[in-house]
Write an enzyme that holds these catalytic residues in place. Sequence first.
Site, PDB file in Angstrom:
ATOM      1  N   ARG A 200       6.880  -7.363  -2.614  1.00 15.47           N
ATOM      2  CA  ARG A 200       5.693  -7.776  -3.383  1.00 15.47           C
ATOM      3  C   ARG A 200       6.131  -8.671  -4.544  1.00 15.47           C
ATOM      4  O   ARG A 200       6.445  -8.170  -5.635  1.00 15.47           O
ATOM      5  CB  ARG A 200       4.977  -6.547  -3.953  1.00 15.47           C
TER       6      ARG A 200
ATOM      7  N   CYS B 229       2.414  -2.091   6.457  1.00 15.05           N
ATOM      8  CA  CYS B 229       3.163  -2.028   5.194  1.00 15.05           C
ATOM      9  C   CYS B 229       2.339  -1.383   4.087  1.00 15.05           C
ATOM     10  O   CYS B 229       2.771  -1.354   2.941  1.00 15.05           O
ATOM     11  CB  CYS B 229       3.645  -3.409   4.775  1.00 15.05           C
TER      12      CYS B 229
ATOM     13  N   ASN C  38      -3.919  -0.466   2.710  1.00 20.84           N
ATOM     14  CA  ASN C  38      -4.584  -0.154   1.438  1.00 20.84           C
ATOM     15  C   ASN C  38      -5.854  -0.991   1.292  1.00 20.84           C
ATOM     16  O   ASN C  38      -6.938  -0.468   1.032  1.00 20.84           O
ATOM     17  CB  ASN C  38      -3.663  -0.449   0.245  1.00 20.84           C
ATOM     18  N   ASP C  39      -5.675  -2.302   1.448  1.00 16.89           N
ATOM     19  CA  ASP C  39      -6.849  -3.166   1.302  1.00 16.89           C
ATOM     20  C   ASP C  39      -7.736  -3.121   2.541  1.00 16.89           C
ATOM     21  O   ASP C  39      -8.962  -3.186   2.426  1.00 16.89           O
ATOM     22  CB  ASP C  39      -6.418  -4.606   0.999  1.00 16.89           C
TER      23      ASP C  39
ATOM     24  N   ARG D 113     -10.515   0.699  -3.946  1.00 17.15           N
ATOM     25  CA  ARG D 113      -9.307   1.521  -3.843  1.00 17.15           C
ATOM     26  C   ARG D 113      -8.923   2.148  -5.183  1.00 17.15           C
ATOM     27  O   ARG D 113      -8.123   3.067  -5.236  1.00 17.15           O
ATOM     28  CB  ARG D 113      -8.135   0.702  -3.262  1.00 17.15           C
TER      29      ARG D 113
ATOM     30  N   GLU E  31      -5.466  -7.503   6.219  1.00 19.29           N
ATOM     31  CA  GLU E  31      -6.053  -6.578   5.251  1.00 19.29           C
ATOM     32  C   GLU E  31      -7.513  -6.901   4.974  1.00 19.29           C
ATOM     33  O   GLU E  31      -8.225  -6.123   4.365  1.00 19.29           O
ATOM     34  CB  GLU E  31      -5.227  -6.507   3.959  1.00 19.29           C
TER      35      GLU E  31
ATOM     36  N   HIS F 266      -2.054   1.237  -7.650  1.00 15.46           N
ATOM     37  CA  HIS F 266      -0.640   0.928  -7.883  1.00 15.46           C
ATOM     38  C   HIS F 266       0.108   2.069  -8.559  1.00 15.46           C
ATOM     39  O   HIS F 266       1.318   2.176  -8.422  1.00 15.46           O
ATOM     40  CB  HIS F 266      -0.498  -0.426  -8.580  1.00 15.46           C
TER      41      HIS F 266
ATOM     42  N   ARG G 220       6.394 -11.474   0.617  1.00 18.16           N
ATOM     43  CA  ARG G 220       4.968 -11.810   0.571  1.00 18.16           C
ATOM     44  C   ARG G 220       4.731 -12.762  -0.594  1.00 18.16           C
ATOM     45  O   ARG G 220       5.230 -12.520  -1.701  1.00 18.16           O
ATOM     46  CB  ARG G 220       4.134 -10.544   0.380  1.00 18.16           C
TER      47      ARG G 220
HETATM   48  C1  PEP Z   1      -2.079  -3.289   1.322  1.00 18.29           C
HETATM   49  O1  PEP Z   1      -3.159  -3.740   0.927  1.00 18.29           O
HETATM   50  O2  PEP Z   1      -1.975  -2.339   2.142  1.00 18.29           O
HETATM   51  C2  PEP Z   1      -0.830  -3.865   0.825  1.00 18.29           C
HETATM   52  C3  PEP Z   1       0.330  -3.508   1.325  1.00 18.29           C
HETATM   53  O3  PEP Z   1      -0.934  -4.717  -0.233  1.00 18.29           O
HETATM   54  P1  PEP Z   1      -1.125  -4.232  -1.770  1.00 18.29           P
HETATM   55  O4  PEP Z   1      -1.110  -2.758  -1.794  1.00 18.29           O
HETATM   56  O5  PEP Z   1      -0.013  -4.836  -2.548  1.00 18.29           O
HETATM   57  O6  PEP Z   1      -2.452  -4.820  -2.106  1.00 18.29           O
HETATM   58 MG    MG Z   2      -3.173  -5.603  -0.134  1.00 20.06          MG
END
Ligand code: PEP
Ligand code: MG
Length: 610
Positions: A339, A541, A489-490, A500, A466, A237, A375
């Site tokens: 988010r 996203c 990301n996930d 991550r 994800e 983050h 979301r």
């Molecule tokens: C992701 O996992 O790519 C995503 C957009 O969600 P977050 O980064 O908030 O987990």
């Molecule tokens: Mg995610």
Amino acid sequence: MPLDAQTGTAGQARTTIRGTAVVAGLAYGPARWVRRADPTETGAAASDGSGPGSPASGDAAAPAPNTGQAPEQPPTSDPGQAPDSTPEQVDQSRQRFVDAAATVGERLDRRAALATGVSAEVLTANAVLARDRGWAKAVVKELKKGLGVEAATVAATETFVAMFTKIGGRQAERITDLRDICARVVAELQGLPEPGIPEFDEPGVLLADDLAPADTAGLDPDMVLAIVCEHGGPTSHTAIIARQLGIPCIVAAAGLGDVADGERVLVDGAAGTVEVGPDERVATEAAAADREMRLKAAGWTGPSVLADGHPVDLLANVQDGDGAAAAAAGPAGGIGLFRTELAFLDRPTEPTVDEQAELYAQVLSAFPDAKVVTRTLDAGSDKPLAFAGMTQEENPALGVRGIRVDRIDRGLVDRQLDALAEAGGRVGGAQSSPWVMAPMVAIVDEARDFSRRCRERGLTPGIMVEVPSVAVAVDRFLPHVDFLSIGTNDLTQYVMAADRMSSELAALTDPWQPAVLRLIRAVAQAGSATPDGRVVPVGVCGEAAADPHLAMVLLGLGVSSLSAASAAIPFVGAALSEVTLERCRELAALALDADTAAEARAAVIAAVRG
Ligand code: PEP
Ligand code: MG
């Protein structure tokens, strides 16, 4: 990552630290470290006003500011001071508290004068809080019980925390501020540097072990030239917020701890390097030239079309009404990821349906005629929400997070959906049936159940892709939803079995991984040819969409929309305007043909540069 020692051109020793590049851009300025209140620094010696860096008193630690974590509890007794304190001792300690609080208040006032808007208001309010007479009185009460001044400060603060928690609502929202101020005053009493985000007297480079989401929330992009963290991954983050703010950023920079506060550093967010003590003139010129180049890209105002005129849905990732308004003021075509959990990180209690509806309406009305995707809460793992009722887990990234919160309390998501439906009704028009998606869906039952709850309320349901199970069996999920959004990301974290947040594994959690790209292709193709003949839009996203070269590849793989931090949109949009869809497909083929993420990236960049 290795620490290279080189000899600088100006004859002084120069060091280059290497990390993982996250947000491109050059920045040059003094290093400013984020301090943490360290409980181990506060446990032993007598409350004698010991000097900087020494263990100062028998007090328990002040709560760590801005971490969003539960603080240490104040001590009930203080070994550093006898229970029968004399009136003189109480008076001396009271004066020390008043002086320390005044110093903290003055610093906050100075920061408020440099800030604007909400940040300035919050800082001013906190300065007032630091000088609060009620707080000073409460400290004296604790001093009379025999506590040392630091323990008394923490104990008095916790009395107010308990009181504010009971009152709830807006008062409860001040708890984080109270504890933050308390930590600053205790540090001042101990002669230690102020904890948390440091005061910036001039623009500088923020260095940290890692940043909690709450740390980054109030960062001023005019003062913070770059962010470099010793830990964290490219999808942590910290990275997300840095992109949102458009600040050059590097994570997983091993050896960063050797950089002293105040040393001048040149950060290269594209190469992932931090040069310590570079040639002043060269560094200043390089940073200025880069800033100019970034300004040019930032001047891109859309519309978002490829070189062949093919339109691209280029959307923004946001976390609150202000972010949505800022996105609407720029070239974003809508919002691809709101988010919601980030809007509530500092809330000790669940916001009411009405409060939520108000926030959601603000976000929806930023784009009255365009797509806005909200979301539902993705609490858990690295985004703990105080009110979500999650317990400590051995393995939180694989635990109760996202839609799995239903297993604890279905009411949380139901109330969000009620609020979103209410907000859609208030805004009306194109937003009367808001798009909403669930994070961390893993099985068809979850998609079916979520969609039913959305449709009952007149909402447009989708799910995030994800968890790899969804990508692998996407045809079984498609009949239940109206859209898919790939969270790279996930998805990367789970496909590569690599945390991550891990700096050691940053090369694995790279969305250029060919295995991840193959799954994206499969999902995009499935969305465009569903068994029931519908076309289900598939967006991305995750942070992958913020990388201009990867954005080209994603379009070539068949993705129909991209959603990235507002700050990244001009860079992505400007880059996409130079290529055709056919070219994107060729680039995607190159990336898919690679064996490693590094090879895929290098092949595509080389092809784009010609
Ligand atoms: C992701 O996992 O790519 C995503 C957009 O969600 P977050 O980064 O908030 O987990
Ligand atoms: Mg995610």
